[in-house]
Motif scaffolding. Structure first.
Motif, PDB file in Angstrom:
ATOM      1  N   LYS B 108      62.680  27.518 -29.189  1.00 10.47           N
ATOM      2  CA  LYS B 108      61.401  27.950 -28.621  1.00 10.47           C
ATOM      3  C   LYS B 108      60.550  26.748 -28.183  1.00 10.47           C
ATOM      4  O   LYS B 108      60.741  25.629 -28.645  1.00 10.47           O
ATOM      5  N   THR B 109      59.603  27.034 -27.317  1.00  7.07           N
ATOM      6  CA  THR B 109      58.553  26.057 -27.046  1.00  7.07           C
ATOM      7  C   THR B 109      57.540  26.146 -28.174  1.00  7.07           C
ATOM      8  O   THR B 109      57.144  27.244 -28.584  1.00  7.07           O
ATOM      9  N   VAL B 110      57.149  25.002 -28.706  1.00  8.65           N
ATOM     10  CA  VAL B 110      56.176  24.976 -29.799  1.00  8.65           C
ATOM     11  C   VAL B 110      55.008  24.080 -29.400  1.00  8.65           C
ATOM     12  O   VAL B 110      55.144  23.206 -28.530  1.00  8.65           O
ATOM     13  N   THR B 111      53.882  24.299 -30.044  1.00 12.19           N
ATOM     14  CA  THR B 111      52.689  23.506 -29.735  1.00 12.19           C
ATOM     15  C   THR B 111      52.083  22.935 -31.019  1.00 12.19           C
ATOM     16  O   THR B 111      51.897  23.655 -32.001  1.00 12.19           O
ATOM     17  N   LEU B 112      51.827  21.650 -30.965  1.00 12.46           N
ATOM     18  CA  LEU B 112      51.147  20.946 -32.065  1.00 12.46           C
ATOM     19  C   LEU B 112      49.712  20.688 -31.625  1.00 12.46           C
ATOM     20  O   LEU B 112      49.474  20.215 -30.511  1.00 12.46           O
ATOM     21  N   SER B 113      48.759  21.013 -32.487  1.00 11.20           N
ATOM     22  CA  SER B 113      47.354  20.698 -32.195  1.00 11.20           C
ATOM     23  C   SER B 113      46.723  20.058 -33.427  1.00 11.20           C
ATOM     24  O   SER B 113      47.134  20.340 -34.558  1.00 11.20           O
ATOM     25  N   SER B 172      52.974  20.089 -26.462  1.00  9.07           N
ATOM     26  CA  SER B 172      54.013  21.117 -26.547  1.00  9.07           C
ATOM     27  C   SER B 172      55.372  20.483 -26.326  1.00  9.07           C
ATOM     28  O   SER B 172      55.499  19.458 -25.648  1.00  9.07           O
ATOM     29  N   ALA B 173      56.396  21.102 -26.903  1.00 11.77           N
ATOM     30  CA  ALA B 173      57.766  20.623 -26.739  1.00 11.77           C
ATOM     31  C   ALA B 173      58.700  21.789 -26.963  1.00 11.77           C
ATOM     32  O   ALA B 173      58.331  22.792 -27.580  1.00 11.77           O
ATOM     33  N   THR B 174      59.904  21.652 -26.461  1.00 11.50           N
ATOM     34  CA  THR B 174      60.904  22.694 -26.660  1.00 11.50           C
ATOM     35  C   THR B 174      61.903  22.249 -27.718  1.00 11.50           C
ATOM     36  O   THR B 174      62.469  21.152 -27.630  1.00 11.50           O
ATOM     37  N   ILE B 175      62.083  23.094 -28.720  1.00 11.55           N
ATOM     38  CA  ILE B 175      63.033  22.809 -29.790  1.00 11.55           C
ATOM     39  C   ILE B 175      64.383  23.413 -29.388  1.00 11.55           C
ATOM     40  O   ILE B 175      64.459  24.627 -29.152  1.00 11.55           O
ATOM     41  N   PRO B 176      65.433  22.628 -29.301  1.00 13.37           N
ATOM     42  CA  PRO B 176      66.717  23.165 -28.848  1.00 13.37           C
ATOM     43  C   PRO B 176      67.322  24.127 -29.868  1.00 13.37           C
ATOM     44  O   PRO B 176      66.991  24.089 -31.055  1.00 13.37           O
ATOM     45  N   VAL B 210      54.504  28.535 -32.674  1.00 13.50           N
ATOM     46  CA  VAL B 210      55.373  28.932 -31.585  1.00 13.50           C
ATOM     47  C   VAL B 210      54.522  29.222 -30.351  1.00 13.50           C
ATOM     48  O   VAL B 210      53.435  29.787 -30.467  1.00 13.50           O
ATOM     49  N   GLY B 211      55.030  28.817 -29.192  1.00 12.10           N
ATOM     50  CA  GLY B 211      54.342  29.120 -27.950  1.00 12.10           C
ATOM     51  C   GLY B 211      53.837  27.882 -27.246  1.00 12.10           C
ATOM     52  O   GLY B 211      53.818  26.787 -27.819  1.00 12.10           O
ATOM     53  N   ASP B 212      53.419  28.069 -26.003  1.00 13.96           N
ATOM     54  CA  ASP B 212      52.967  26.940 -25.195  1.00 13.96           C
ATOM     55  C   ASP B 212      51.461  26.800 -25.184  1.00 13.96           C
ATOM     56  O   ASP B 212      50.902  26.042 -24.401  1.00 13.96           O
ATOM     57  N   THR B 213      50.785  27.572 -26.078  1.00 11.85           N
ATOM     58  CA  THR B 213      49.326  27.555 -26.108  1.00 11.85           C
ATOM     59  C   THR B 213      48.833  27.193 -27.502  1.00 11.85           C
ATOM     60  O   THR B 213      49.304  27.768 -28.487  1.00 11.85           O
ATOM     61  N   ALA B 214      47.912  26.249 -27.570  1.00 13.27           N
ATOM     62  CA  ALA B 214      47.295  25.925 -28.853  1.00 13.27           C
ATOM     63  C   ALA B 214      46.203  26.945 -29.143  1.00 13.27           C
ATOM     64  O   ALA B 214      45.280  27.104 -28.350  1.00 13.27           O
ATOM     65  N   THR B 215      46.336  27.655 -30.242  1.00 14.99           N
ATOM     66  CA  THR B 215      45.305  28.616 -30.628  1.00 14.99           C
ATOM     67  C   THR B 215      44.379  27.973 -31.656  1.00 14.99           C
ATOM     68  O   THR B 215      44.709  26.934 -32.222  1.00 14.99           O
ATOM     69  N   PRO B 216      43.217  28.582 -31.906  1.00 12.19           N
ATOM     70  CA  PRO B 216      42.320  28.015 -32.918  1.00 12.19           C
ATOM     71  C   PRO B 216      43.035  27.845 -34.260  1.00 12.19           C
ATOM     72  O   PRO B 216      43.904  28.647 -34.607  1.00 12.19           O
ATOM     73  N   PHE B 217      42.658  26.811 -34.999  1.00 11.62           N
ATOM     74  CA  PHE B 217      43.285  26.527 -36.287  1.00 11.62           C
ATOM     75  C   PHE B 217      43.210  27.753 -37.189  1.00 11.62           C
ATOM     76  O   PHE B 217      42.165  28.387 -37.313  1.00 11.62           O
ATOM     77  N   GLU B 218      44.340  28.064 -37.808  1.00 11.90           N
ATOM     78  CA  GLU B 218      44.401  29.226 -38.690  1.00 11.90           C
ATOM     79  C   GLU B 218      43.965  28.813 -40.096  1.00 11.90           C
ATOM     80  O   GLU B 218      44.752  28.258 -40.859  1.00 11.90           O
ATOM     81  N   HIS B 219      42.731  29.091 -40.423  1.00 11.34           N
ATOM     82  CA  HIS B 219      42.218  28.728 -41.752  1.00 11.34           C
ATOM     83  C   HIS B 219      42.746  29.707 -42.791  1.00 11.34           C
ATOM     84  O   HIS B 219      42.584  30.910 -42.653  1.00 11.34           O
ATOM     85  N   ARG B 220      43.388  29.170 -43.813  1.00 10.32           N
ATOM     86  CA  ARG B 220      43.774  29.974 -44.964  1.00 10.32           C
ATOM     87  C   ARG B 220      42.800  29.657 -46.093  1.00 10.32           C
ATOM     88  O   ARG B 220      42.161  28.601 -46.097  1.00 10.32           O
TER      89      ARG B 220
END
Lengths: 72, 322
Positions: B108-113, B172-176, B210-220
């Protein structure tokens, strides 16, 4: 590969038991962990390949840079 | 961000398959620090789930710091070259994701923010200041070495800004499909000159999804984050009174204790015994652990005692990191 400094590695044994005359008696001993000083801290490392310390001990033993002493 | 744009991004995230539990990084907000809050030349895990390494090892400090008002985040990790240091070698902060948690990323394409800022004396350049998404085709759970995995690894890097104000960064990057495990890292290398008092970088709000879009940080919640961390490391003792039953072994005073871990651990943990003893100097013996619990013995002569707990001095640490 990790950067761990491992010293004074020694196997630790636990007893195994057999049932004799309806009683559990010690029948021998088996290696169950390794006691070692890793990066200056005393640790008890399980013989589990998924454990990173045990994996590194095996790597250093294979590389010839570490010897694990037999249990006392 | 406009509401229309927000809804569009939400639809995109939905298409990528993750509306909740999106963040594969644990302790991305740098709140959990079971091992302590400052570490000299650690070459090891520091804040929970975050490991730091320096080539040539010495003269650096990793610490938990306040963000100084970054909205949504109170804590960050600071990676600092000590004042007066003249080495220019790399210092990395990394987190490998457990293989069992990587299935949703493979192919998948993944996104790091994340958020990043540097100190006033930061002495390297964007060319040598990199964030990475790394993957390995190794079939077993392994750790990371600097910015990559310890075997069969590939590191996909991007330069980071060197502003003393907080900057929000995404990549973003694609993981093979051949990948087995994924991790993230932050690396400063080719430091220059003699380090000043503020030669550091700070990171927080790290999210890998997962995905090509950075979403807001998921606060736990803190409790959720702590529980996730305890799968890899936890500590008990330090003067804490544990009320737990024991079995008194055959009249010789050997008390056999068992404690269940707060959560099932990733693998059979290493036990780190930091001078642990029962109050009064009765040492811990025959410690052993599984992924579910830890048992140990305390030899205290006599059989007439009625204690139902144990006051530990020192501590026991259970470690099942990658």
């Amino acid at each position: 590969m990790d950067n761990l400094v491992i010293q004074d590695a020694t196997y630790i044994q636990s007893p195994t038991y057999a049932i004799v005359d309806n009683e559990a008696v010690v029948s021998g001993y088996t290696n169950t962990s390794i006691k070692a000083t890793i990066d200056g801290q005393e640790m008890s490392v399980p013989l589990d390949l998924a454990n990173r310390h045990y994996a590194e001990i095996l790597r250093q033993v294979e590389a010839g840079t570490l010897v694990v002493a037999a249990a006392e | 961000m406009s509401k229309a744009r927000g809804l569009a991004d939400l639809g995109n995230v939905y298409n990528d398959g993750a509306l909740s539990n999106r963040n594969l990084v644990i302790n991305g907000a740098m709140q959990v620090a079971q091992r302590g809050t400052s570490y000299a030349d650690p070459q090891n895990y520091t804040l929970d789930r975050w490991k730091t390494l320096r080539y040539a090892a010495a003269n650096y400090t990793v610490s938990q710091q306040d963000t100084g008002g970054l909205s949504g985040f109170t804590k960050c990790t600071r990676v600092q070259r000590n004042a007066g240091d003249t080495q220019n070698t790399a210092i990395a902060l990394n987190q490998p994701v457990e293989q069992k948690n990587c299935n949703s990323l493979i192919g998948k394409t993944v996104t790091l923010s994340f958020w990043v800022r540097v100190g006033a004396n930061f002495s390297t350049t964007p060319t040598n200041f990199l964030s990475s998404i790394a993957y390995t085709t190794n079939a077993t759970d392994i750790g990371m070495f600097y910015d990559n995995f310890t075997s069969n690894g590939t590191s996909l890097a991007q330069q980071m800004p060197t502003s003393t104000s907080w900057s929000y960064v995404t990549m973003s990057a694609t993981i093979p499909s051949s990948a087995k495990q994924v991790g993230v890292s932050f690396l400063g290398t080719s430091w220059s000159g003699t380090a000043g008092a503020n030669d550091y970088y700070e990171i927080t709000g790290v999210q890998l999804e997962v995905g090509d879009t950075a979403t807001p940080f998921e606060h736990r919640s803190y409790g959720q984050e702590l529980a996730l961390c305890q799968r890899y490391y936890y500590k008990f003792g330090d003067g804490t009174y544990f009320k737990g039953n024991y079995v008194l072994s055959s009249g010789n005073g050997l008390r056999e204790f068992t404690f269940t871990h707060p959560t099932t651990m990733r693998s059979t943990p290493t036990i780190i015994n930091s001078g642990t003893s029962w109050s009064g100097g009765y040492g811990i013996q025959n410690q052993a652990a599984t992924i579910h619990n830890i048992g140990f013995n305390v030899l205290k002569a006599g059989t007439g005692y009625t204690e139902t707990g144990i006051l530990l001095t020192g501590n026991l640490q259970l470690e099942a990191e990658l």
